[in-house]
Write a protein that holds these residues in place. Sequence first.
Motif, PDB file in Angstrom:
ATOM      1  N   PRO A  84       0.671  -1.219   0.011  1.00 54.91           N
ATOM      2  CA  PRO A  84      -0.091   0.062  -0.159  1.00 54.91           C
ATOM      3  C   PRO A  84       0.780   1.330   0.022  1.00 54.91           C
ATOM      4  O   PRO A  84       0.325   2.420  -0.474  1.00 54.91           O
ATOM      5  N   HIS A  85       2.235   1.395   0.378  1.00 55.77           N
ATOM      6  CA  HIS A  85       2.764   2.280   0.679  1.00 55.77           C
ATOM      7  C   HIS A  85       3.720   2.545  -0.765  1.00 55.77           C
ATOM      8  O   HIS A  85       4.621   3.581  -0.782  1.00 55.77           O
ATOM      9  N   MET A  86       3.344   1.597  -1.683  1.00 56.92           N
ATOM     10  CA  MET A  86       4.494   1.972  -2.978  1.00 56.92           C
ATOM     11  C   MET A  86       3.208   2.314  -4.078  1.00 56.92           C
ATOM     12  O   MET A  86       2.189   1.832  -4.131  1.00 56.92           O
ATOM     13  N   ASN A  87       3.995   3.083  -5.014  1.00 58.84           N
ATOM     14  CA  ASN A  87       3.119   3.277  -6.308  1.00 58.84           C
ATOM     15  C   ASN A  87       3.272   2.068  -7.057  1.00 58.84           C
ATOM     16  O   ASN A  87       3.741   0.884  -6.928  1.00 58.84           O
ATOM     17  N   GLU A 136      -0.497   2.151 -19.073  1.00 60.55           N
ATOM     18  CA  GLU A 136       0.343   2.975 -19.092  1.00 60.55           C
ATOM     19  C   GLU A 136      -0.139   4.267 -18.526  1.00 60.55           C
ATOM     20  O   GLU A 136      -1.304   4.717 -18.862  1.00 60.55           O
ATOM     21  N   GLY A 137       0.917   5.054 -18.100  1.00 57.84           N
ATOM     22  CA  GLY A 137       0.238   6.493 -17.445  1.00 57.84           C
ATOM     23  C   GLY A 137      -0.105   6.262 -15.712  1.00 57.84           C
ATOM     24  O   GLY A 137      -0.521   7.115 -15.082  1.00 57.84           O
ATOM     25  N   TYR A 138      -0.036   5.094 -15.394  1.00 59.43           N
ATOM     26  CA  TYR A 138      -0.545   4.860 -13.867  1.00 59.43           C
ATOM     27  C   TYR A 138       0.733   4.692 -12.919  1.00 59.43           C
ATOM     28  O   TYR A 138       0.427   4.136 -11.846  1.00 59.43           O
ATOM     29  N   GLU A 139       1.793   4.847 -13.525  1.00 62.51           N
ATOM     30  CA  GLU A 139       3.369   4.628 -12.843  1.00 62.51           C
ATOM     31  C   GLU A 139       3.131   5.155 -11.250  1.00 62.51           C
ATOM     32  O   GLU A 139       3.497   4.524 -10.310  1.00 62.51           O
ATOM     33  N   GLN A 140       2.639   6.191 -11.368  1.00 60.12           N
ATOM     34  CA  GLN A 140       2.753   7.082  -9.806  1.00 60.12           C
ATOM     35  C   GLN A 140       1.478   6.996  -9.163  1.00 60.12           C
ATOM     36  O   GLN A 140       1.409   7.334  -7.921  1.00 60.12           O
ATOM     37  N   VAL A 162       9.548  -2.921 -16.620  1.00 59.14           N
ATOM     38  CA  VAL A 162       8.266  -2.485 -15.876  1.00 59.14           C
ATOM     39  C   VAL A 162       7.359  -1.726 -17.054  1.00 59.14           C
ATOM     40  O   VAL A 162       5.997  -2.158 -17.058  1.00 59.14           O
ATOM     41  N   THR A 163       8.097  -0.827 -17.875  1.00 62.01           N
ATOM     42  CA  THR A 163       7.341  -0.169 -19.058  1.00 62.01           C
ATOM     43  C   THR A 163       6.654  -1.226 -20.026  1.00 62.01           C
ATOM     44  O   THR A 163       5.466  -1.030 -20.339  1.00 62.01           O
TER      45      THR A 163
END
Length: 374
Positions: free
Chosen positions: A91-94, A127-131, A117-118
């Motif tokens: 939960p604490h990681m993107n 894609e675009g949800y990395e953060q 990862v990409t």
Amino acid sequence: MSEKVMVELHNVDKSFGENKVVKNLNLRIREGEFLTMLGPSGCGKTTTLRMIAGFEDVTTGTIMIEGENVVNKPPYRRNVNTVFQSYALFPHMNVFDNIAFGLTEKKVNKQEIRQRVTEMLSLVQMEGYEQRMPSQMSGGQKQRVAIARALVNRPKVLLLDEPLGALDLKLRKQMQVELKHLQRKLGITFIYVTHDQEESLTMSDRIAVMNNGILEQIGSPDQIYNQPATKFVADFIGESNILEAAVEIADGANLKVVFETGYAVVKATGFTKDEAVYISVRPEKLKCAAAAVPGFNLKGVVKEHIYVGSIIKTIIELPDGQELIMSSLTGTPLIPPGETVWVYWEKEDTVILHANEERIYNLSEQVPKIEVRA
């Protein structure tokens, strides 16, 4: 699909104290195969998956992955990854860090981590949800991230423990199709655990049906549905009308079976006179007529019609109180409730199963009472 065996279980038993939950399981899973382990709660399917993953020890028997005995190897030394129903995201990681976690632990260089990862984000359409943080995503998005995290390590086998169970019906059906397409694209062996019959029929190359720790049958979805090997499989997979019967005449491929309230003449071999059997007929194969059809003498009364979207289920009650289900398309002319009908089906649609038990049958007035021993 390759003929190479990727995972093999040989004489595997698992006991918890006095409770034996997996019994003499023998199973061979091919490279690139989507195999589903299907069965009710407590049948041993999840325990089997956990033994393959290394999260449970084998009581007796051998588990081979790519020809190597892994029984004494810890989970991190088996070339498999597991996707759980609970997602198990940190939960604490993107999203990026969740997917990269396994690679980071293996000290893979940062450039390769970003590249892999990409690739995974593209593969699962994230894609675009990395953060994004897990708390900012829907159930379906979390499930995609969990799958990407498992696949980024490039396992030979992906184990999936009811991964869609927490999703709503519409999303679950969408994810079923996506998972199947993903597996086809990657060519990785998927071993999938579920209790959902429709899910298993939709996704699998083969289905292994388990009951009470025993492998009842393994085969393609078509084989499992249309050619069940046991009464349990016939009853568990979809809907089925199952009638108890006794073999009155066994003449080559011609078989006359008698029920408590009638008889049917069907095609089958491997059965003997006076043997106790089960007759299984799917609702969509069942038919009815206003008069007896040659080879069948089984009548009942139309009890009710149930509308289920594009399908109408007609309930027919036999004289002994047993109810049969007949399915037809919406718009089909219906016989009014209360009318007497004669039930039949095409002979090739009959599934006959050995009862393997001693039973006394009280047959119709035209047939004397007989004792049947299997």
